[in-house]
Design an enzyme around this catalytic site. Structure first.
Site, PDB file in Angstrom:
ATOM      1  CE  LYS B 185      14.182 -21.297 -10.450  1.00  0.00           C
ATOM      2  NZ  LYS B 185      13.757 -22.473  -9.719  1.00  0.00           N
ATOM      3  CB  THR B 196      16.796 -23.344  -7.047  1.00  0.00           C
ATOM      4  OG1 THR B 196      17.236 -24.470  -6.392  1.00  0.00           O
ATOM      5  CG2 THR B 196      16.336 -23.736  -8.449  1.00  0.00           C
ATOM      6  CD  GLU B 277      10.584 -25.201  -2.153  1.00  0.00           C
ATOM      7  OE1 GLU B 277      10.640 -25.402  -3.364  1.00  0.00           O
ATOM      8  OE2 GLU B 277      11.222 -25.856  -1.322  1.00  0.00           O
ATOM      9  CG  ASN B 400      11.120 -29.146  -0.475  1.00  0.00           C
ATOM     10  OD1 ASN B 400      11.472 -29.074  -1.643  1.00  0.00           O
ATOM     11  ND2 ASN B 400      10.935 -28.092   0.292  1.00  0.00           N
ATOM     12  CB  SER B 405       5.610 -38.301  -7.138  1.00  0.00           C
ATOM     13  OG  SER B 405       6.215 -38.002  -5.916  1.00  0.00           O
TER      14      SER B 405
END
Lengths: 405, 405
Positions: B185, B196, B277, B400, B405
């Site tokens: 992942k 990550t 991303e 990002n 939130s």
């Protein structure tokens, strides 16, 4: 291009530096009818110093300046010629020929030694500089020199800048005022060591070339080498200072002059960050408690260059976990349980975890401000450093994903 | 989240590895009803090795694994427990307590030694891990273990990933098939050293723990440490391998096994980049002619991490000047006049300038492809390296600037 929301209200009222005259013109280097050349004439006796990019692919003009500085005779007059629109970098032997042609033509136009002509070019990399267009403007430029032309000069060296950058100081030394005025350009490809950044500083102080060179190098490390927009380093970065000596005041070892020059350079450095491509936030990252000043700077730059920290700032997200991440990856000595993080006066994290007094609401409210302070104390030693940066926004992507077309 | 345009067509059909059973469940760590825990049970005799982030702020789980690995007794069974939704990093002493609670509960549920339980957590930094929710799921998970559950496990460890990542190989050694299956992942905060990124590899090969550890470290350097999405490094990165030995084949010093494992790891590393991303382009940066392999990697990473290069790629702009810039700033030895740059088979620049045969149209056409090769030859020595990255797009900013939130 829309003016950066972080821009100062107005261009400052720069003082006339006796012995320095400016002219700006439109040579049509990349666009027609855009001011893209600046000529500076420096009076006899002026000493000139410079600090340049460390890039191994630096431009022909940078290499030429590095060869000349310190080997030139301050007795004669000198000149600085800068163009925007084309960086003349990675243009092979043709690039060196362009620099030589510009230096020779400038020397001819002003009747001075080509060894005292310093040039710089900024803009697209890898395209041949149409130097004939610059040479063809020199007669014009040399006839229009004026000691009040510094703001026009600041405009002539802009590329993706959204505002011209100037700063000044006057410091009284032994009863005589000594003046400093400077201009800068730069908004992207900004990082230690340096930036797509051109900075020209002028003073009527008197100082030998070696002393001026040493002072400039020290102060560049504390100012322009502490800012970062995107961690990229240009092939053309140049910071130059010319000291005409016309005030008659020798400022060698003068703390007052050093402080004033530092102030002008820091002001210009901050303006470059304020014009960071797409920037909406101006951020100081202040690191203390490091094992050394050098380690503090390493941690500061790791935070200031982190895309995840910079996008969180853009999103007004008090995501202090990303600051922890950036401290951790920096390679500097750090201890999770001694780390303190503050946003302005708000203690966010301490003793290895979020502070008891911290509330997400307070953090979120702080992040809505346009000017932010991120303070990190490593709790290890006395090392300190501040670095300055901006946020990473959609504007940066828009500007840079389609710059050449 | 929309599936990345660079994703593989489908999740591969992973082989069953005898001696490994999986279960996945929804513990409600961050979101309700989202699969966020994976449990793996490893048969008696399995050797386990791991490579972890070098971050000085690494997570409690990473520290716990580092303490245990190599000191554990392979005679007993072992377990791996991973959660997404919360990284349990920078959570002070509470973080260590969470890890201990999870290890103890896992050991209880499976009746094995807590010294043989390896955990990882991925997600937001700095928020206390609600480990009771994980502990409360363990009875369930341990009853649902199945040797066919690897795809569900791959889904359980996802955070901002847009697709689950798996890869496999079967290699015949002395007439016996040896199987390797892996899952990963990771999509942001990806950089050497590591990401990550969580990677779990399983094989029925037989190898001692020290030999397995050495092999994993070497191959991680050649695969996961050669990818970068955003130059950021996470606090939780872990690559672990478990060798059950159930095939009966000892693969110590087997070139065939090493090659197969390298292939599985490189495949997973590429999938992580493909899920970068906001990524729309998959880019190999291949550097040759460097003074050493290490210098080649430095140049490759300087190009792959440059925001200006990555935004140019996003804009399909063949802006090779930015590649020159990135070579120059890398700090590696380089000579402008010996540099050659290619886009795929197109020679773009050579001998210090744009290639005579190069046309902007050809470069622009090349850049429209989804998979790109940027090849740089420094012309200095025999050093070589490849690194893999993606472009920097509006999508990265969107993801990002508003992750928490």
């Amino acid at each position: 291009m829309t003016r950066s929301p972080l821009a100062p209200a107005a261009f400052p009222d720069l003082p006339v530096i006796e012995g320095v005259r400016f002219a700006a013109g439109a040579a049509g280097i990349k666009y027609a009818d855009r001011t893209d050349v600046m000529l500076v004439e420096l009076a006899q006796g002026t000493t000139v110093a410079g600090v340049f990019t460390k890039s191994s692919t630096r431009s022909a003009a940078v290499r030429d300046c590095q060869r000349k500085l310190g080997n030139d005779a301050p007795e004669g007059r000198a000149a600085i010629l800068v163009n925007s629109g084309n960086s003349n970098a990675f243009t092979g032997a043709a690039g060196d020929q362009s620099v030589a042609a510009i230096c020779d033509a400038t020397a001819d136009a002003l009747s001075l030694d080509p060894g005292r002509v310093f040039t710089a070019s900024t803009g697209v990399i890898g395209e041949r500089l149409p130097h004939d267009r610059i040479v063809g403007k020199l007669a014009d430029l040399s006839q229009n020199l004026t000691d009040a032309g510094l703001e026009d000069a600041a405009r002539a060296i802009m590329t993706t800048d959204t505002f011209p950058k100037g700063a000044c100081a006057t410091v009284e030394i032994d009863g005589t005022p000594v003046k400093i005025a400077g201009i800068a350009k730069g908004s992207g490809m900004i990082a230690p060591d340096m930036a797509t950044m051109l900075v020209y500083l002028f003073t009527d102080a008197k100082m030998s070339q070696p002393a001026l060179q040493a002072l400039l190098a020290t102060l560049t490390d504390q100012t322009f080498n502490c800012i970062t927009v995107d961690s990229d380093t240009s092939t053309s970065d140049s910071v130059m200072i010319a000291a005409t000596g016309t005030s008659g005041v020798d400022v060698t070892d003068s703390a007052g002059f050093t402080k004033a020059l530092h102030g002008v350079m820091l002001d210009l450095a901050h303006q470059v960050v304020r014009d960071g491509e797409g920037a909406t936030k101006f951020v100081e990252v202040r690191v203390s408690g490091a094992a050394s000043d050098e380690e503090a700077r390493t941690v500061g730059l790791s935070i200031a260059n982190s895309p995840l920290v910079k996008t969180a700032i853009a999103g007004e997200d008090p995501n202090w976990g990303r600051i922890v991440m950036a401290v951790g990856k920096s390679g500097a000595q750090a201890d999770r349980d001694r780390l303190t993080i503050r946003f302005g006066d708000i203690t966010v994290a301490e003793n290895g975890w979020v502070a008891e007094s911290y509330s997400e609401e307070a953090g979120a409210a702080y992040m809505t401000q346009q000017e932010l302070l991120i303070a990190v104390d490593l709790g290890l030693g006395g090392g300190m450093a501040s670095v300055w940066t901006c946020d990473l926004t959609h504007g940066y992507i828009t500007i840079n994903a389609d710059y050449r077309s």
